[in-house]
Design an enzyme around this catalytic site. Structure first.
Site: not given
Ligand code: AP5
Ligand code: MG
Length: 191
Positions: A14, A89, A128, A134, A146
């Protein structure tokens, strides 16, 4: 205005695609995840609250998220449209967004979902995580959580817009350029 929701599971691309879309269509990119990370980076009360949930891969409560989203939109009224990334969401978030836009005589033009399988998602996010810093990117169990939260609470938002004839799904597998072309085909069709 052109108001789009870029939808899909964690790691589906996204944020990557939004960066290209804002340039081509001259839109404002609003990522609630990025907004929370900004607040967390500055140790604000909102950031500290969000961190409790984000570090576990859970959703931040609706009232907090909706309030933050409205502030961001209201602070940027003079744009040609918005790309909402990572919002809504939940169904209450979708309903709040619809009502909020309606007050402005605006609405969502299209939700576009990026379809990516779980294993690809986990690989992308772990990769990533090596550099992102993160807290929710490094631990496979948090990443899997998640995905579970997405399936349990978020995926139904697709149906909310599909019943209005406003949802579309494309494959999120391929090169970044290929996926961008698929997105542009959908968007050019509604413009
Ligand atoms: P958020 O920041 O929205 O994270 P997310 O939805 O989990 O998604 P990501 O940002 O991880 O992935 P993405 O789809 O943007 O993919 P990206 O382009 O980065 O939310 C984080 C947290 O904040 C949530 O878990 C929740 O706690 C909280 N939160 C946020 N919004 C909320 C809300 N509305 N309500 C409640 N809580 C909320 O790509 C991923 C990786 O893949 C990158 O490394 C990228 O380089 C790579 N990649 C991209 N495209 C490709 C491709 N085509 N091929 C190979 N690799 C690719
Ligand atoms: Mg993102």
């Amino acid at each position: 205005m052109l108001n789009l929701i870029l939808f899909g599971p964690p790691g589906s691309g996204k944020g990557t695609q939004a960066k290209f879309l804002v340039e081509k269509y001259n839109l404002l990119h609003i990522s609630t995840g990025d907004l929370f990370r900004y607040e967390m980076g500055n140790d604000t009360p909102l950031g500290l609250k969000a961190k409790e949930y984000i570090s576990k891969g859970e959703l931040v409560p609706d009232e907090v998220t909706i309030g933050m989203l409205k502030n961001k939109v209201n602070a940027n009224p003079d744009v040609e449209g918005y790309i909402f990334d990572g919002f809504p969401r939940t169904i209450p978030q979708a309903e709040a967004l619809d009502a909020f836009l309606q007050e402005k005589d605006e609405s969502i033009n299209q939700l576009i979902a990026l379809d990516v399988d779980d294993n690809e998602i986990v690989q992308r996010i772990l990769q990533r995580g090596k550099t992102s810093g993160r807290a929710d990117d490094n631990d496979e169990s948090i990443i899997r959580n998640r995905i579970e939260v997405y399936n349990a609470e978020t995926s139904i938002v697709y149906g909310h817009y599909d019943t209005k004839g406003l949802a579309n799904k494309i494959s999120g597998i391929g090169t970044i350029e290929e996926i961008f072309e698929r997105l542009c085909l959908v968007i050019d069709d509604i413009c």
